[in-house]
Motif scaffolding. Structure first.
Motif, PDB file in Angstrom:
ATOM      1  N   LYS A   4      14.610 -35.030  -8.661  1.00  0.00           N
ATOM      2  CA  LYS A   4      15.649 -34.140  -9.170  1.00  0.00           C
ATOM      3  C   LYS A   4      17.027 -34.614  -8.726  1.00  0.00           C
ATOM      4  CE  LYS A   4      13.026 -29.854  -9.799  1.00  0.00           C
ATOM      5  NZ  LYS A   4      12.941 -28.427  -9.454  1.00  0.00           N
ATOM      6  N   TYR A 298      27.673 -19.575 -18.188  1.00  0.00           N
ATOM      7  CA  TYR A 298      27.448 -21.023 -18.209  1.00  0.00           C
ATOM      8  C   TYR A 298      26.890 -21.382 -19.585  1.00  0.00           C
ATOM      9  CZ  TYR A 298      26.322 -25.614 -16.180  1.00  0.00           C
ATOM     10  OH  TYR A 298      26.282 -26.948 -15.880  1.00  0.00           O
ATOM     11  N   GLU A 399      28.786 -21.584  -5.943  1.00  0.00           N
ATOM     12  CA  GLU A 399      27.628 -20.691  -5.844  1.00  0.00           C
ATOM     13  C   GLU A 399      27.518 -19.823  -7.097  1.00  0.00           C
ATOM     14  OE1 GLU A 399      25.834 -17.185  -2.896  1.00  0.00           O
ATOM     15  OE2 GLU A 399      27.745 -18.171  -2.434  1.00  0.00           O
ATOM     16  N   ASP A 402      26.393 -22.085  -9.944  1.00  0.00           N
ATOM     17  CA  ASP A 402      24.980 -22.467  -9.822  1.00  0.00           C
ATOM     18  C   ASP A 402      24.057 -21.336 -10.270  1.00  0.00           C
ATOM     19  OD1 ASP A 402      25.683 -24.937  -8.903  1.00  0.00           O
ATOM     20  OD2 ASP A 402      25.390 -24.463  -6.781  1.00  0.00           O
ATOM     21  N   ARG A 403      24.419 -20.116  -9.918  1.00  0.00           N
ATOM     22  CA  ARG A 403      23.578 -18.977 -10.313  1.00  0.00           C
ATOM     23  C   ARG A 403      23.574 -18.806 -11.835  1.00  0.00           C
ATOM     24  NH1 ARG A 403      24.246 -13.905  -6.085  1.00  0.00           N
ATOM     25  NH2 ARG A 403      24.072 -15.096  -4.133  1.00  0.00           N
ATOM     26  N   ASP A 405      24.133 -21.150 -13.980  1.00  0.00           N
ATOM     27  CA  ASP A 405      23.406 -22.318 -14.507  1.00  0.00           C
ATOM     28  C   ASP A 405      21.906 -22.079 -14.454  1.00  0.00           C
ATOM     29  OD1 ASP A 405      22.755 -24.837 -15.385  1.00  0.00           O
ATOM     30  OD2 ASP A 405      23.089 -25.807 -13.459  1.00  0.00           O
ATOM     31  N   GLU A 406      21.425 -21.509 -13.355  1.00  0.00           N
ATOM     32  CA  GLU A 406      19.987 -21.235 -13.220  1.00  0.00           C
ATOM     33  C   GLU A 406      19.519 -20.246 -14.288  1.00  0.00           C
ATOM     34  OE1 GLU A 406      19.435 -19.870  -9.260  1.00  0.00           O
ATOM     35  OE2 GLU A 406      19.958 -21.805  -8.332  1.00  0.00           O
ATOM     36  N   VAL A 407      20.318 -19.217 -14.532  1.00  0.00           N
ATOM     37  CA  VAL A 407      19.955 -18.231 -15.560  1.00  0.00           C
ATOM     38  C   VAL A 407      19.939 -18.891 -16.927  1.00  0.00           C
ATOM     39  CG1 VAL A 407      20.642 -16.084 -16.688  1.00  0.00           C
ATOM     40  CG2 VAL A 407      20.866 -16.306 -14.206  1.00  0.00           C
ATOM     41  N   TYR A 409      19.408 -22.034 -17.610  1.00  0.00           N
ATOM     42  CA  TYR A 409      18.263 -22.949 -17.704  1.00  0.00           C
ATOM     43  C   TYR A 409      16.981 -22.181 -17.981  1.00  0.00           C
ATOM     44  CZ  TYR A 409      15.018 -26.702 -16.518  1.00  0.00           C
ATOM     45  OH  TYR A 409      14.026 -27.639 -16.562  1.00  0.00           O
ATOM     46  N   GLU A 410      16.809 -21.039 -17.323  1.00  0.00           N
ATOM     47  CA  GLU A 410      15.608 -20.224 -17.554  1.00  0.00           C
ATOM     48  C   GLU A 410      15.555 -19.752 -19.003  1.00  0.00           C
ATOM     49  OE1 GLU A 410      15.758 -17.076 -14.744  1.00  0.00           O
ATOM     50  OE2 GLU A 410      15.395 -18.371 -13.001  1.00  0.00           O
TER      51      GLU A 410
END
Length: 425
Positions: A4, A298, A399, A402-403, A405-407, A409-410
Motif C-alpha cells: 500500500k 472528497y 486528518e 483522510d476521513r 477519503d476513507e468514506v 473509498y468505501e
C-alpha cells in the motif's frame, strides 16, 4: 502495508534494474509521466530522460555502482508520453543482493514542475525589477525663483527635456508649468503653489508634454534663507518618474499575478492543494471557536485514466476543467473548492451538516457533468464522493481529509457513484 505504501505514495516510486529498465512503478509515477503501468515497465529511464540531463544522471549511477556514494538527488526533466518535458526531483539509492552485488535501484520521483514554473516567473519578476532600477531616469527639472514666484532666477535644460517646451515661458511666468499639469491633478498643484508664504513641498502629479503624452513628476521644493534668516529664494526640483511609475505598475501587476498563481491550480483555476489546505485550516480554527459546523467532501473522478488512455491527455485535461466549472456553478460563494492533485478534488460546504450535504448531492444528480470530444461525441464524467462533518476530534486538515477519503473509498467500492460514465469508454 509495504504494498500500500508503494502504490499509494504521493510521490513517484520505481524499482529500476541496473540496465535502466523499470521493474516496478507506482500509480503516481504513471500519472506523472502519462504512461500506463504496462507501458512504463517496457521502457528505460534513459528513454524518458531529457537529453540534456542524461549524462549527469548516468555519471551519478556509475558512482553509485562503484560504491563511491550511497545515493544521490538531482533535478532533471522527464519526457512525458505526450511529448512535454516536466521537471522532477529524482532521488536514487542502490539495493545490493546478499553477495553485495548491485541488484536494483530505488528511484523516488517528486513532481516539482509547478515549483520550477513559479521559480521561473519569480526570476522574470526579479529581472523586471533590475530593469526598473537600471532604466530609472535621472532627468531632473531644476529651477530657482524669488519667494513670491514673480521672477525666475534659473532653470536648467530639464524643463525642455521633460516638458518638451522652451524655458522662456517660465521666465515670463515662473509657475506657467501649471498650465501643463493634468486636469485631474491641476487643482491640487495650483493650491500648493498659491500658498503665501510658500512652504517646503513634496508632491507627485502628472503633466502633458509638448506631444500630448502624459508624464509623472516627483516635485520637491525647499526655501532658501539668507544670512539674516530671511527667505531669499525658492529651489524646486522635479524628477521625471514616468518610467519608474510604469515599471512599478507592471511589477505590481506581476507580483499580483504571481501571488494568484501560487494559490491556483494552473489547469482548472481552482484553489491548489496548498491554498485549499490553508483555507481548511482557517475553517477548523473558526469552528474550534464554536461557530457553525461545516462538512468536507472528497471527490474522485471515476475511470478518469480510461478517458486519458482513449482520448488523450488533452481531452482528459478538458474533462477536469469542465467538471470544475460545472461543480463551481453549483456551489455558494462561502463554500471552498480545490483540486488536490490528478483527478481528486475537495469541497468544503460552509455551515452544512452531513444530512444537508447528502441532500445537496441528491439534488445535483440531475446536473450534467460531461465533456465534448469532437462536437458529436459527448462523454459523461462520473465521480465518487465521501464526506465527513467536522467534529472536535478532528484537529488537522490532513486528518479531516483522510476521513472523507476513507468514506469516499468505501462508497466507491460499494458502487455508489454520481453521474453515468456509460459513454466514457
Amino acid at each position: 502495508m509495504f504494498e500500500k505504501t508503494f502504490d499509494f505514495c504521493p510521490v513517484g516510486l520505481a524499482h529500476v534494474s541496473v540496465d535502466g529498465s523499470f521493474i516496478r512503478v507506482n500509480k503516481r509515477l504513471c500519472d506523472f509521466l502519462g504512461y500506463s503501468n504496462e507501458e512504463l515497465t517496457k521502457l528505460t529511464f534513459q528513454e524518458l530522460t531529457a537529453p540534456d540531463y542524461l549524462d549527469e544522471d548516468l555519471d551519478h549511477l556509475a558512482r553509485l555502482l562503484k560504491g563511491d556514494i550511497d545515493d544521490y538527488s538531482i533535478e532533471k526533466r522527464y519526457l512525458r508520453h505526450d511529448g512535454e518535458q516536466v521537471w522532477a526531483k529524482l532521488t536514487v539509492s542502490l539495493v545490493r543482493d546478499k553477495r553485495g552485488e548491485p541488484d536494483y535501484f530505488i528511484s523516488v520521483v517528486e513532481d516539482i514542475d509547478e515549483k520550477k514554473r513559479i521559480q521561473s516567473e519569480l526570476f522574470q519578476v526579479d529581472a523586471l525589477f533590475s530593469k526598473i532600477v537600471s532604466a530609472f531616469s535621472d532627468r531632473t527639472f531644476i529651477w530657482v525663483a524669488t519667494p513670491d514666484l514673480t521672477k525666475l532666477k534659473y532653470v536648467n535644460d530639464g524643463y525642455e527635456n521633460i516638458f518638451g517646451r522652451n524655458e522662456y515661458e517660465l521666465y515670463c511666468n515662473p509657475i506657467g508649468f501649471i498650465d501643463h499639469v493634468h486636469e485631474d491633478d491641476k487643482a491640487r498643484v495650483l493650491k500648493l503653489f498659491s500658498q503665501r508664504p510658500l512652504q517646503n513641498w513634496d508632491i507627485q502629479y502628472r503633466i502633458y508634454d509638448a506631444k500630448g503624452e502624459v508624464k509623472y513628476l516627483h516635485d520637491r521644493g525647499s526655501l532658501i534663507f539668507d544670512d539674516r534668516e530671511m527667505q531669499s529664494l525658492i529651489l524646486g526640483t522635479a524628477d521625471d518618474i514616468t518610467r519608474e511609475k510604469t515599471q512599478q505598475q507592471a511589477l505590481m501587476s506581476a507580483v499580483t499575478k504571481l501571488e494568484h498563481l501560487s494559490k491556483t491550480d494552473s489547469l482548472t483555476g481552482l484553489a491548489n492543494r496548498r491554498e485549499i489546505f490553508s483555507q481548511l485550516n482557517d475553517e477548523i480554527s473558526r469552528m474550534g471557536r464554536g461557530q457553525q459546523i461545516s462538512t468536507l467532501v472528497y471527490i474522485d473522478l471515476n475511470k478518469f485514466k480510461e478517458i486519458n488512455d482513449k482520448y488523450g491527455h488533452k481531452i482528459g485535461d478538458k474533462a477536469l476543467v469542465e467538471f470544475s466549472n460545472s461543480m463551481s456553478g453549483l456551489l455558494r460563494e462561502s463554500d471552498r473548492f480545490g483540486r488536490i492533485g490528478g483527478d481528486e478534488f475537495v469541497i468544503m460546504l460552509y455551515g452544512t451538516d452531513e444530512n444537508e450535504t447528502a441532500a445537496f448531492f441528491d439534488r445535483i444528480q440531475s446536473n450534467k457533468f460531461e465533456v465534448e470530444i469532437d462536437g458529436s461525441n459527448i462523454v459523461s464524467i462520473g465521480f465518487s464522493v465521501g464526506w465527513v462533518q467536522w467534529s472536535e476530534g478532528i484537529n488537522t486538515v490532513q486528518e479531516w481529509l483522510d476521513r472523507a477519503d476513507e468514506v469516499m473509498y468505501e462508497k466507491k467500492q460499494q458502487g455508489q457513484v454520481l453521474a453515468s460514465m456509460n459513454k466514457a469508454v
